[in-house]
Design a protein around this motif. Structure first.
Motif, PDB file in Angstrom:
ATOM      1  N   LEU A   1      11.012   4.537  -6.631  1.00 40.76           N
ATOM      2  CA  LEU A   1      10.708   4.175  -5.248  1.00 40.76           C
ATOM      3  C   LEU A   1       9.565   3.164  -5.255  1.00 40.76           C
ATOM      4  O   LEU A   1       8.608   3.319  -6.022  1.00 40.76           O
ATOM      5  N   SER A   2       9.671   2.149  -4.414  1.00 43.28           N
ATOM      6  CA  SER A   2       8.560   1.201  -4.279  1.00 43.28           C
ATOM      7  C   SER A   2       7.705   1.628  -3.094  1.00 43.28           C
ATOM      8  O   SER A   2       8.127   2.435  -2.266  1.00 43.28           O
ATOM      9  N   VAL A   3       6.501   1.092  -3.029  1.00 44.20           N
ATOM     10  CA  VAL A   3       5.594   1.460  -1.948  1.00 44.20           C
ATOM     11  C   VAL A   3       4.978   0.220  -1.310  1.00 44.20           C
ATOM     12  O   VAL A   3       4.864  -0.818  -1.934  1.00 44.20           O
ATOM     13  N   VAL A   4       4.593   0.384  -0.070  1.00 47.82           N
ATOM     14  CA  VAL A   4       3.818  -0.608   0.665  1.00 47.82           C
ATOM     15  C   VAL A   4       2.498   0.068   0.985  1.00 47.82           C
ATOM     16  O   VAL A   4       2.477   1.134   1.594  1.00 47.82           O
ATOM     17  N   ASP A   5       1.402  -0.510   0.523  1.00 43.52           N
ATOM     18  CA  ASP A   5       0.081   0.070   0.765  1.00 43.52           C
ATOM     19  C   ASP A   5      -0.526  -0.614   1.979  1.00 43.52           C
ATOM     20  O   ASP A   5      -0.803  -1.802   1.960  1.00 43.52           O
ATOM     21  N   LEU A   6      -0.724   0.143   3.046  1.00 46.17           N
ATOM     22  CA  LEU A   6      -1.236  -0.407   4.296  1.00 46.17           C
ATOM     23  C   LEU A   6      -2.745  -0.223   4.453  1.00 46.17           C
ATOM     24  O   LEU A   6      -3.262  -0.284   5.566  1.00 46.17           O
ATOM     25  N   ARG A   7      -3.424  -0.021   3.355  1.00 47.55           N
ATOM     26  CA  ARG A   7      -4.879   0.176   3.374  1.00 47.55           C
ATOM     27  C   ARG A   7      -5.572  -1.035   3.982  1.00 47.55           C
ATOM     28  O   ARG A   7      -5.179  -2.177   3.765  1.00 47.55           O
ATOM     29  N   THR A   8      -6.605  -0.752   4.738  1.00 49.83           N
ATOM     30  CA  THR A   8      -7.452  -1.816   5.270  1.00 49.83           C
ATOM     31  C   THR A   8      -8.871  -1.547   4.794  1.00 49.83           C
ATOM     32  O   THR A   8      -9.444  -0.511   5.099  1.00 49.83           O
ATOM     33  N   GLY A   9      -9.389  -2.448   4.018  1.00 45.74           N
ATOM     34  CA  GLY A   9     -10.749  -2.267   3.506  1.00 45.74           C
ATOM     35  C   GLY A   9     -10.814  -1.213   2.415  1.00 45.74           C
ATOM     36  O   GLY A   9      -9.902  -1.079   1.606  1.00 45.74           O
TER      37      GLY A   9
ATOM     38  N   GLU B   1     -10.993   2.073   2.800  1.00 48.47           N
ATOM     39  CA  GLU B   1     -10.533   3.408   3.183  1.00 48.47           C
ATOM     40  C   GLU B   1      -9.393   3.878   2.281  1.00 48.47           C
ATOM     41  O   GLU B   1      -8.841   3.115   1.510  1.00 48.47           O
ATOM     42  N   ARG B   2      -9.066   5.131   2.402  1.00 54.88           N
ATOM     43  CA  ARG B   2      -7.992   5.749   1.642  1.00 54.88           C
ATOM     44  C   ARG B   2      -6.688   4.994   1.869  1.00 54.88           C
ATOM     45  O   ARG B   2      -6.431   4.492   2.956  1.00 54.88           O
ATOM     46  N   SER B   3      -5.868   4.908   0.823  1.00 54.49           N
ATOM     47  CA  SER B   3      -4.615   4.160   0.969  1.00 54.49           C
ATOM     48  C   SER B   3      -3.659   4.865   1.926  1.00 54.49           C
ATOM     49  O   SER B   3      -3.672   6.082   2.070  1.00 54.49           O
ATOM     50  N   ARG B   4      -2.864   4.080   2.584  1.00 50.52           N
ATOM     51  CA  ARG B   4      -1.819   4.579   3.486  1.00 50.52           C
ATOM     52  C   ARG B   4      -0.500   4.043   2.941  1.00 50.52           C
ATOM     53  O   ARG B   4      -0.081   2.949   3.279  1.00 50.52           O
ATOM     54  N   VAL B   5       0.093   4.818   2.074  1.00 49.48           N
ATOM     55  CA  VAL B   5       1.299   4.395   1.383  1.00 49.48           C
ATOM     56  C   VAL B   5       2.526   4.698   2.235  1.00 49.48           C
ATOM     57  O   VAL B   5       2.642   5.770   2.818  1.00 49.48           O
ATOM     58  N   ARG B   6       3.429   3.739   2.292  1.00 50.37           N
ATOM     59  CA  ARG B   6       4.698   3.913   2.975  1.00 50.37           C
ATOM     60  C   ARG B   6       5.817   3.454   2.040  1.00 50.37           C
ATOM     61  O   ARG B   6       5.620   2.583   1.193  1.00 50.37           O
TER      62      ARG B   6
END
Length: 68
Positions: A31-39, A41-46
């Motif tokens: 599975l691939s991921v898109v990391d929506l982290r800003t700055g 902060e903790r990563s927000r993987v989708r």
């Protein structure tokens, strides 16, 4: 172009597996991921929904071939 992005929890529920299993699929490149982290902060993987569908197709094909 813009595929629906799913959370780790949502993918785990769809596949009826643990969140840990989803992270294993990611580590294995299934599975691939898109990391929506800003700055910082903790990563927000989708995960793109198309990748979940592709994983199911790959796993289904392999299983059917192995049984036949």
């Amino acid at each position: 172009m813009c595929d629906k992005l799913l959370s780790i929890k949502a993918v785990a529920e769809i596949l009826d597996v643990s969140r840990r299993s989803i992270y294993r699929y990611i580590a294995l490149g299934e599975l691939s991921v898109v990391d929506l982290r800003t700055g910082s902060e903790r990563s927000r993987v989708r995960i793109p929904a198309r990748d979940v569908e592709a994983l199911v197709k790959r796993r289904t094909s392999s299983y059917v071939a192995a049984v036949a």
